[in-house]
Enzyme design. Structure first.
Site, short mmCIF file in Angstrom:
data_model
loop_
_atom_site.label_atom_id
_atom_site.label_comp_id
_atom_site.label_asym_id
_atom_site.label_seq_id
_atom_site.Cartn_x
_atom_site.Cartn_y
_atom_site.Cartn_z
N LYS A 1 4.17 1.23 -58.74
CA LYS A 1 4.76 2.49 -59.20
C LYS A 1 5.71 2.27 -60.37
CE LYS A 1 4.21 5.37 -55.14
NZ LYS A 1 4.85 6.35 -54.24
N LYS B 1 -10.96 4.64 -54.06
CA LYS B 1 -10.61 5.57 -53.00
C LYS B 1 -10.42 6.97 -53.57
CE LYS B 1 -7.26 6.00 -49.21
NZ LYS B 1 -6.03 5.42 -48.61
N LYS C 1 -6.14 12.45 -55.36
CA LYS C 1 -5.85 13.66 -56.15
C LYS C 1 -5.31 13.34 -57.53
CE LYS C 1 -1.31 14.21 -54.00
NZ LYS C 1 -1.45 13.10 -53.06
#
Length: 333
Positions: A117, A199, A202
């Site tokens: 991140k 995977k 969204k």
């Protein structure tokens, strides 16, 4: 939910980070209502974790409402379990600070999700992102759960929560329950409809790659008709058929049929027929969820009443654990 029950306790948390996908539903959420039959369940909308990334206030608030409504729509029953919003229980932030003082810098710097991140949001590598695992440890340890359902991306966070609990207990005695990971008996790993090596997410830039739980029937069918397959045109599992393997996995998760039964059902039929059947199965599975969601989201007052009542119940557990930990350290708590 009672503290006197002999059932084991399970805690599950989910961020209000926007639209949840078919992958979220089949991989985890579909199992949550069933767990109410076998466990004392506590469910939290983890909104404090969401602000490691800048949020637009009105949109963020709506996402919290939406996530609560969706959890109710999939079948969580506030009479049988606890459903609350994390920020409504102050003990999470309090214990998060305390546990941060029992967590080593090196442990946090090795966390894979922090590295990922931080690279993705290089302009906002904040302390909250770094200390995320200590808040997650507080989320878990406050409720003394026996089990925490985890996916592969959260396994490391549960491991550090266990390490922190063991360290604290070693110093001060039996304060925290050291939870075990809970691996659901059935849970599908759903891949992207456009790139089955990834995977379903969204965050995928291609909107055809993922199906939202609240997508319309037309959108769902369109996305499945455009799903990537191969040139074989034979519906069966194969090492070189990732697209079809993914569709078979989705159909199996919805119907309970085995790979062999699915292959037999569609023998001699092309991919077009199979894609349509998978799309129809998804539409019918999600239709009642979408309808219940519309009912819940239309009544914000009732929605607030449900999660605030849940927060009051959660706080009774959380405050007791926090108080014990604070007194053990020596605070005049």
């Amino acid at each position: 939910m009672s503290e006197t029950t002999n059932q084991k306790r399970v805690l599950s948390c989910i961020q209000p980070s926007g639209m949840l996908t078919l992958g979220n539903y089949l991989g985890a959420l579909k199992n949550w209502p069933k767990m109410q039959d076998d466990f004392d369940c506590i469910y939290a909308v983890a909104d404090l974790h969401a602000i490691t990334v800048r949020q637009e206030p009105a949109k963020f608030r709506q996402q919290i409402y939406s996530t609560c409504a969706l959890l109710l729509a999939i079948g969580l029953d506030p009479e049988r379990s606890i459903l609350f919003v994390q920020s409504n229980v102050a003990a999470h932030a309090q214990l998060g600070w305390v546990l941060g003082c029992y967590t080593q810098f090196g442990e946090l710097s090795r966390m894979t999700q922090f590295k990922d991140k931080a690279a993705k949001h290089a302009d906002n590598v904040n302390l909250g992102l770094f200390a995320y695992p200590t808040l997650m440890a507080a989320d878990i340890l406050l409720y003394r759960p026996d089990f925490v359902p985890v996916g592969a991306d959260q396994k490391q966070h549960l491991e550090i929560a266990r390490d922190i609990a063991l360290r604290f207990n070693h110093i001060y005695g039996d304060v925290f329950t050291v939870p075990e990971p809970y691996i659901p008996k059935a849970g599908a790993r759903i891949m992207s409809l456009q790139d089955p090596s990834k995977k379903m997410s969204k965050s995928d830039e291609n909107p055809n790659a993922w199906v939202a739980i609240l997508d319309s029937p037309d959108d769902i069918m369109r996305k499945f008709k455009r799903a990537v397959t191969d040139s074989d045109a034979k519906v069966c599992v194969g090492a070189d058929k990732p697209g079809i393997n993914n569709l078979i996995g989705i159909y199996s998760a919805l119907t309970g049929r085995t790979d062999e039964q699915i292959a037999a059902e569609f023998e001699g039929q092309g991919y077009g027929v199979f894609k349509q059947r998978v799309g129809e199965a998804v539409i019918e599975e999600l239709r009642p969820v979408r309808e219940r969601y519309e009912t819940y989201i239309a009544d914000k007052g009732e929605l607030e009443a449900i999660y605030r009542a849940g927060a009051q119940k959660a706080a009774k557990f959380a405050d007791r654990t926090l108080g014990k930990a604070m007194r053990k350290i020596g605070f005049a708590f």
